[in-house]
Design a protein around this motif. Structure first.
Motif, PDB file in Angstrom:
ATOM      1  N   ASP A   1      -2.243   6.111  -1.183  1.00  0.00           N
ATOM      2  CA  ASP A   1      -2.612   6.378  -2.582  1.00  0.00           C
ATOM      3  C   ASP A   1      -2.751   5.073  -3.370  1.00  0.00           C
ATOM      4  OD1 ASP A   1      -2.627   9.069  -2.124  1.00  0.00           O
ATOM      5  OD2 ASP A   1      -0.649   9.454  -2.999  1.00  0.00           O
ATOM      6  N   ILE A   2      -1.813   4.155  -3.179  1.00  0.00           N
ATOM      7  CA  ILE A   2      -1.849   2.889  -3.921  1.00  0.00           C
ATOM      8  C   ILE A   2      -3.025   2.025  -3.460  1.00  0.00           C
ATOM      9  CG2 ILE A   2      -0.610   0.746  -4.435  1.00  0.00           C
ATOM     10  CD1 ILE A   2       0.481   3.250  -5.846  1.00  0.00           C
TER      11      ILE A   2
ATOM     12  N   LEU B   1     -10.369   0.945  -5.948  1.00  0.00           N
ATOM     13  CA  LEU B   1     -11.208   1.454  -7.031  1.00  0.00           C
ATOM     14  C   LEU B   1     -11.156   0.594  -8.295  1.00  0.00           C
ATOM     15  CD1 LEU B   1     -10.485   5.293  -6.711  1.00  0.00           C
ATOM     16  CD2 LEU B   1     -12.602   4.097  -6.117  1.00  0.00           C
ATOM     17  N   LEU B   2     -10.338  -0.463  -8.275  1.00  0.00           N
ATOM     18  CA  LEU B   2     -10.235  -1.319  -9.457  1.00  0.00           C
ATOM     19  C   LEU B   2     -11.587  -1.954  -9.769  1.00  0.00           C
ATOM     20  CD1 LEU B   2      -6.824  -3.155  -8.853  1.00  0.00           C
ATOM     21  CD2 LEU B   2      -7.299  -1.405 -10.577  1.00  0.00           C
TER      22      LEU B   2
ATOM     23  N   TYR C   1      -0.261  -4.256  -6.719  1.00  0.00           N
ATOM     24  CA  TYR C   1      -0.740  -3.087  -5.976  1.00  0.00           C
ATOM     25  C   TYR C   1      -0.550  -3.274  -4.472  1.00  0.00           C
ATOM     26  CZ  TYR C   1      -3.169  -0.737  -9.886  1.00  0.00           C
ATOM     27  OH  TYR C   1      -3.473  -0.068 -11.037  1.00  0.00           O
TER      28      TYR C   1
ATOM     29  N   SER D   1      -2.094  -2.605 -15.243  1.00  0.00           N
ATOM     30  CA  SER D   1      -2.940  -1.839 -14.328  1.00  0.00           C
ATOM     31  C   SER D   1      -3.978  -2.694 -13.616  1.00  0.00           C
ATOM     32  CB  SER D   1      -3.649  -0.720 -15.088  1.00  0.00           C
ATOM     33  OG  SER D   1      -4.515  -1.261 -16.081  1.00  0.00           O
TER      34      SER D   1
ATOM     35  N   GLN E   1      -5.841   3.112  -2.283  1.00  0.00           N
ATOM     36  CA  GLN E   1      -7.058   3.709  -2.822  1.00  0.00           C
ATOM     37  C   GLN E   1      -7.245   3.342  -4.293  1.00  0.00           C
ATOM     38  OE1 GLN E   1      -9.530   5.131  -1.195  1.00  0.00           O
ATOM     39  NE2 GLN E   1      -8.376   4.796   0.706  1.00  0.00           N
ATOM     40  N   LYS E   2      -6.170   3.313  -5.052  1.00  0.00           N
ATOM     41  CA  LYS E   2      -6.249   2.897  -6.457  1.00  0.00           C
ATOM     42  C   LYS E   2      -6.688   1.436  -6.558  1.00  0.00           C
ATOM     43  CE  LYS E   2      -2.831   6.133  -8.317  1.00  0.00           C
ATOM     44  NZ  LYS E   2      -1.481   6.290  -8.916  1.00  0.00           N
TER      45      LYS E   2
END
Length: 515
Positions: free
Chosen positions: A388-389, A395-396, A370, A364, A391-392
């Motif tokens: 979506d990816i 936020l890491l 990513y 992760s 945005q993830k």
């Protein structure tokens, strides 16, 4: 219990006719052991719990899986070091009983491999034991291990500071730091350098040092390829002529500096000798992928995946191979594939997505997986999935500036070319530069920012974002007068903006000092 037996159980081979002095753990019950003084002693130990290895910097599940794979397949690294590291990871996951089992495995290795010096080779393991028991609130057991360490230090060095200067401990520390990622590479290098100062020609120390410098070559790279690791890699190979793992790193470095033919000789030699090591196969595959020999790379990666199906690295490399094949077809068809070519491109995009997705699921914290997954979703027209990816990725937490730089750059491109949002693209390109002003991407970023900003100003001369973007870019390029001009125009439109005011003050001061 007989006192002599208690003492010699700590030192079965190194001491004779000991004088028994009862330790705190033998005099006091667990409830009577002062927790604060115990903690003070624990903090002096040399072990994974005092090396500042932070949970937030790794994916615990991927780390555990990687260590287990290395225990099964990799003969380069000491299994003692791996079991100690695995115990620490188990603790970070909250599995202290499992951590104790790993430390028992480490003790068995010490007993088997270091029978003549069991005690001094046990210091890191005992330190880890002490910390695990402390976290389990078994203070008497924790104190018992602290006492064992103290007794060894007194016996060997005449000191009770709970530490011995030993290069094998520095080496183990180096491997642990290296495993925790880029933020730790410089510290890992320092640990291996300290070990090498004591034993310059130790084969394992040289492997650890060479791999660390190899990692730093990429991690600290800003533009041109760095080759600091070439000399250390050659030395490590000369000291470990039968070690395929270190040879493959030398081959990759030779490829980096355009000595691919010499590098391939090492790869061919390795593949003739090794057929079942996924760690050798994965890097050999990387060599062939970079050589554009994608079918050969995929063949090796598939073999490695059969042995380690949960490897995020292998899945990412598979995705990169399929992506490269897709790009090749698109170039050959001038970005307009039709018929069989279009079907093949769609198939390769789907394959790449599946492997990049697997890489993210396994690790992760794998930033490049990513961005590659998001870009491949965009390539396949799946813009919502790409968003979506991204945005993830944005936020890491606890990732390096280089990783933040990469995420903002790729998201900016997605906004520019797929979302057709020049405003959002400018924002993220600027964020990429603000995070890291020097990298191989910077010339590209400054160029595209100028292009977009001037384009937007062409149909809106009062666009504050574009004016400030040009101010930032010109300031970065050292053109202070032009930077000040654009910041002044931006500041007039947004007088309360602190960023513009600060930049203007700095620029005006620099300009005044030049005259």
């Amino acid at each position: 219990m007989d006192s002599t037996h208690v003492f010699t159980s700590y030192f079965p081979r190194t001491l004779s006719s000991p004088i028994f002095i009862p330790s705190k753990s033998e005099v006091l019950s667990s409830s009577e052991i002062p927790k604060d003084s115990l903690k003070a002693s624990l903090l002096k130990l040399e072990c994974h719990f005092t090396w500042n290895l932070l949970k937030k910097d790794i994916d615990l599940f991927d780390m555990e899986d990687t260590i287990r794979q290395q225990l099964e397949f990799l003969i380069t690294k000491s299994k003692l070091s791996l079991y100690n590291l695995l115990a620490y990871v188990k603790h970070l996951k909250g599995h202290n009983k499992d951590a104790l089992e790993c430390l028992q495995q480490a003790e068995e290795i010490i007993h088997h491999d270091h029978a003549e010096e069991e005690e001094v080779h046990s210091l890191v393991t005992w330190g880890n034991y002490a910390w695990v028991y402390y976290h389990m609130s078994e203070l008497k057991e924790a104190q018992r291990y602290v006492d064992k360490i103290e007794n060894v230090c007194k016996t060997v060095a005449g000191s009770s500071n709970y530490k011995l200067e030993r290069p094998d401990i520095d080496c183990e520390k180096g491997w642990a730091l290296l495993k925790f990622g880029g933020k730790y590479y410089q510290k890992a290098k320092g640990a291996f350098e300290k070990a090498l100062a004591a034993e310059p020609d130790n084969p394992e120390f040289n492997i650890g040092y060479a791999i660390t410098v190899y990692r730093l070559d990429d991690y600290e790279r800003e533009g041109a390829v760095k080759s600091s690791s070439l000399g250390p890699l050659r030395k490590a190979v000369s000291l470990n002529p039968d070690n395929s793992y270190i040879k493959v790193f030398l081959a990759l470095k030779l490829q980096d500096i355009h000595a691919e033919a010499e590098g391939e000789k090492y790869i061919e030699e390795i593949l003739d000798q090794v057929s079942a090591s996924p760690y050798v196969l994965r890097y050999a595959a990387k060599f062939y992928r970079r050589k554009n020999s994608w079918d050969k790379a995929l063949e090796l990666l598939k073999k490695a995946l059969e042995l380690t199906p949960n490897s995020s690295f292998l899945h990412h490399q598979m995705g990169l191979c399929y992506r490269a094949q897709m790009i090749q077809i698109k170039k050959a068809t001038h970005n307009r594939p039709r018929g069989k070519d279009k079907s093949k491109v769609d198939e390769l995009v789907a394959f790449a997505i599946s492997h990049f997705k697997a890489a993210v699921e396994q690790d992760s914290m794998f930033v490049f997986a990513y961005t590659d997954l998001a870009n491949m979703y965009a390539e396949g027209g799946q813009h919502r999935n790409a968003e979506d990816i991204f945005q993830k990725a944005l936020l890491l937490q606890n990732i390096t500036d280089d990783h933040k730089h990469q995420i903002h750059y790729h998201y900016g491109r997605f906004q520019e070319f797929h979302r057709k949002s020049e405003k959002s693209a400018i924002h993220h390109y600027l964020e990429a530069l603000k995070v890291k002003e020097r990298s191989s991407l910077c010339p590209k970023l400054t160029s595209v920012l100028k292009k977009l900003a001037f384009k937007r100003l062409g149909y809106n001369a009062l666009d504050v974002q574009s004016l400030s973007a040009l101010g930032f870019v010109y300031k970065l390029e050292g053109d202070k007068k032009r930077a000040a001009e654009y910041y002044e125009r931006a500041q007039k439109l947004d007088p309360e903006n602190e960023e513009f005011l600060t930049a203007l003050c700095e620029l005006r001061l620099c300009i005044e000092n030049e005259f």
